[in-house]
Design a protein around this motif. Structure first.
Motif, mmCIF file in Angstrom:
data_model
loop_
_atom_site.group_PDB
_atom_site.id
_atom_site.type_symbol
_atom_site.label_atom_id
_atom_site.label_comp_id
_atom_site.label_asym_id
_atom_site.label_seq_id
_atom_site.Cartn_x
_atom_site.Cartn_y
_atom_site.Cartn_z
ATOM 1 N N SER A 1 1.020 -1.336 -0.024
ATOM 2 C CA SER A 1 -0.082 -0.168 -0.062
ATOM 3 C C SER A 1 0.726 1.194 0.121
ATOM 4 C CB SER A 1 -0.933 -0.110 1.431
ATOM 5 O OG SER A 1 -0.068 0.125 2.332
ATOM 6 N N LYS A 2 0.240 2.368 -0.258
ATOM 7 C CA LYS A 2 1.160 3.527 -0.493
ATOM 8 C C LYS A 2 0.170 4.646 -0.049
ATOM 9 C CE LYS A 2 4.004 4.563 -3.571
ATOM 10 N NZ LYS A 2 4.940 4.904 -4.980
ATOM 11 N N ARG A 3 0.899 5.547 0.743
ATOM 12 C CA ARG A 3 0.247 6.764 1.238
ATOM 13 C C ARG A 3 0.788 8.066 0.212
ATOM 14 N NH1 ARG A 3 -2.536 6.659 6.492
ATOM 15 N NH2 ARG A 3 -2.152 4.685 7.538
ATOM 16 N N GLU B 1 -4.303 13.368 2.314
ATOM 17 C CA GLU B 1 -3.515 12.119 2.290
ATOM 18 C C GLU B 1 -4.656 10.953 1.734
ATOM 19 O OE1 GLU B 1 -0.982 10.906 5.616
ATOM 20 O OE2 GLU B 1 -2.215 9.210 5.897
ATOM 21 N N THR B 2 -3.976 10.423 0.754
ATOM 22 C CA THR B 2 -4.783 9.098 0.242
ATOM 23 C C THR B 2 -4.141 7.913 0.290
ATOM 24 O OG1 THR B 2 -3.733 9.440 -1.983
ATOM 25 C CG2 THR B 2 -5.547 10.667 -1.561
ATOM 26 N N LYS B 3 -4.816 6.948 0.499
ATOM 27 C CA LYS B 3 -3.963 5.576 0.829
ATOM 28 C C LYS B 3 -4.531 4.694 -0.124
ATOM 29 C CE LYS B 3 -3.345 2.218 4.498
ATOM 30 N NZ LYS B 3 -3.319 1.858 5.851
ATOM 31 N N ARG C 1 0.719 12.080 0.663
ATOM 32 C CA ARG C 1 0.202 13.155 1.503
ATOM 33 C C ARG C 1 0.733 14.456 0.920
ATOM 34 N NH1 ARG C 1 2.668 12.665 7.196
ATOM 35 N NH2 ARG C 1 1.345 11.050 7.306
ATOM 36 N N PHE D 1 -7.700 -0.861 0.351
ATOM 37 C CA PHE D 1 -7.460 0.585 0.777
ATOM 38 C C PHE D 1 -7.748 1.541 -0.536
ATOM 39 C CE2 PHE D 1 -3.979 -1.349 3.654
ATOM 40 C CZ PHE D 1 -5.106 -1.410 4.847
#
Length: 413
Positions: free
Chosen positions: A152-154, A178-180, A156, A205
């Motif tokens: 997964s990756k955030r 911030e998207t995840k 920001r 996510f």
């Protein structure tokens, strides 16, 4: 392997060291000049990982065997006429954990910034499964196992602005989005507990978190005051996870499908905090805040009571005051009072058919805290100190109309 290229007047510290022989005044002037002169730098390097290592690279992106580019930079410029600074700083540009920040400011007057961050998360375990659709809200099962790398990756984005006026006032505002996206290992088991009731259900996510913080401030020699607004918002584009298989294969469905994922929610807070110095030995502080948190996202399926959402709402009131004093050189006194009321206004309703002693009603929990402390300490000869204190703590809880776990409505210590 790392190289460093610098821009700016690097000779200033060297010149200051040479001039120190002549006199300390010239050295001080050289140091001051080095702090006022923009000094930029670039760092370029390379790294090599000799084998896959999920734990080592879980959050920094160095999780797979191979070569990596290491690239950092810090570029600064100064406008001598206005005294304003511009800075561009970057870290880990060659990795999945990169950071970039750009800002401009004039010290004691104004400033603003923009920042971008990537925060990866790589699952150390490699998954081999016939489950398809991983990363999305609908899972399916095939006949041929496939190898998956769960990650997964955030991302920001942050920006802010600050302004100080010529007098004693100022304000600032900060915003973050911030998207995840991605997935994580997860599983669900049906009632009964037999192995065939377990399903591998990776959770997807696709969510967004937004934060807003705005404050205004007043400052003088004796009195400091800060008031502001703080708001949060969570949005999940995947409201549920669906699958139609069990451990034994496709067909028959699963009693836990669909399964709800974290629901949307939001909150906001108004607050004021400050301090006042009565004299050089006595200072008081205070804080007051009111917070409202809500969770009213729609249910994924109708409930037996006909409600379409929880209607969750919690209002919190906080009042706090403190004082510290030193009436005598060897005597110090501190005292504080705190009041916090968490009022849970979520409607009470039956969500599950009654079975035995289980009523099936939700139980919103409200609690009120009242606490205080008075402490004095006196310095004795030879480094000893005697301390005396009184502490008080009271908690009041709500009483439920329906059956609940036994508890005391009020406790005092």
């Amino acid at each position: 392997m790392k190289t460093n290229t610098s821009l700016g007047l690097r000779l200033a510290p060297i010149a200051a060291a040479v001039l120190a022989v002549v006199g300390s005044v010239h050295a001080a002037e050289g140091d001051l000049k080095s702090m006022m002169t923009p000094d930029s730098s670039f760092e370029v390097g390379g790294g090599y990982i000799d084998s896959d290592n999920g734990n080592f690279g879980k959050y920094n992106g160095l999780n797979e065997k191979g070569g990596y580019l290491l690239l950092d930079g810090d570029v600064k410029t100064r406008n001598d006429l206005s005294g304003s600074w511009t800075r561009l700083k970057a870290r880990n540009l060659g990795l999945d954990s990169r950071e970039i920040r750009w800002d401009q400011n004039r010290q004691g007057n104004w400033g603003y910034y923009f920042e971008y961050n990537e925060i990866p998360r790589f699952e150390p375990l490699t998954v081999t499964t016939p489950v398809g659709g991983i990363g999305g809200p609908v899972l399916s099962a095939g006949s041929v196992p496939v190898i998956y790398d769960i990650e997964s990756k955030r991302e920001r984005y942050s920006l802010g602005f600050d302004k100080a006026f010529a007098g004693k006032w100022g304000f600032n505002i900060d915003f973050r989005n911030e998207t995840k996206k991605g997935e994580r290992i997860d599983g669900r088991g049906s009632a009964g507990g037999t192995p065939n009731n377990f399903s591998f259900t990776p959770e997807p996510f696709d969510s967004t978190i937004r934060l807003l913080d705005a404050t205004a401030r007043y400052t003088d020699k004796k009195f400091q005051l800060v008031g502001g607004f703080y708001g949060t918002q969570y949005r999940n584009d995947n409201s549920s996870l669906n699958w139609n298989y069990g451990n034994s294969g496709i067909g028959g469905g699963d009693v836990l499908s669909p399964s709800a994922l974290p629901p949307d929610n939001q909150s906001w807070q108004l607050y004021v905090t400050g301090g006042y110095s009565f004299n050089a030995m006595t200072r008081g502080t205070f804080k007051a805040a009111y917070t409202e948190a809500k969770q009213d996202d729609n249910f994924i399926e109708p409930t037996i009571n006909g409600r379409t959402n929880l209607g969750g709402k919690v209002d919190t009131t906080l009042l706090q005051a403190g004082i510290s004093a030193r009436p005598m050189p060897k005597l110090s006194i501190i005292g504080n009072l705190r009041y916090e009321d968490r009022d849970n206004k979520t409607p009470v309703s039956r969500y599950v058919v009654t079975t035995g002693s289980w009523t099936g009603y939700n139980e919103p929990r409200s609690i009120t805290y009242t606490s205080g402390k008075l402490e004095a300490s006196y310095a004795l000869p030879k480094g000893f100190r005697v301390i005396g204190a009184v502490n008080y703590d009271q908690r009041e809880r709500n009483t439920y109309t329906y059956r609940s776990v036994s508890h005391r409505d009020k406790t005092e210590e």
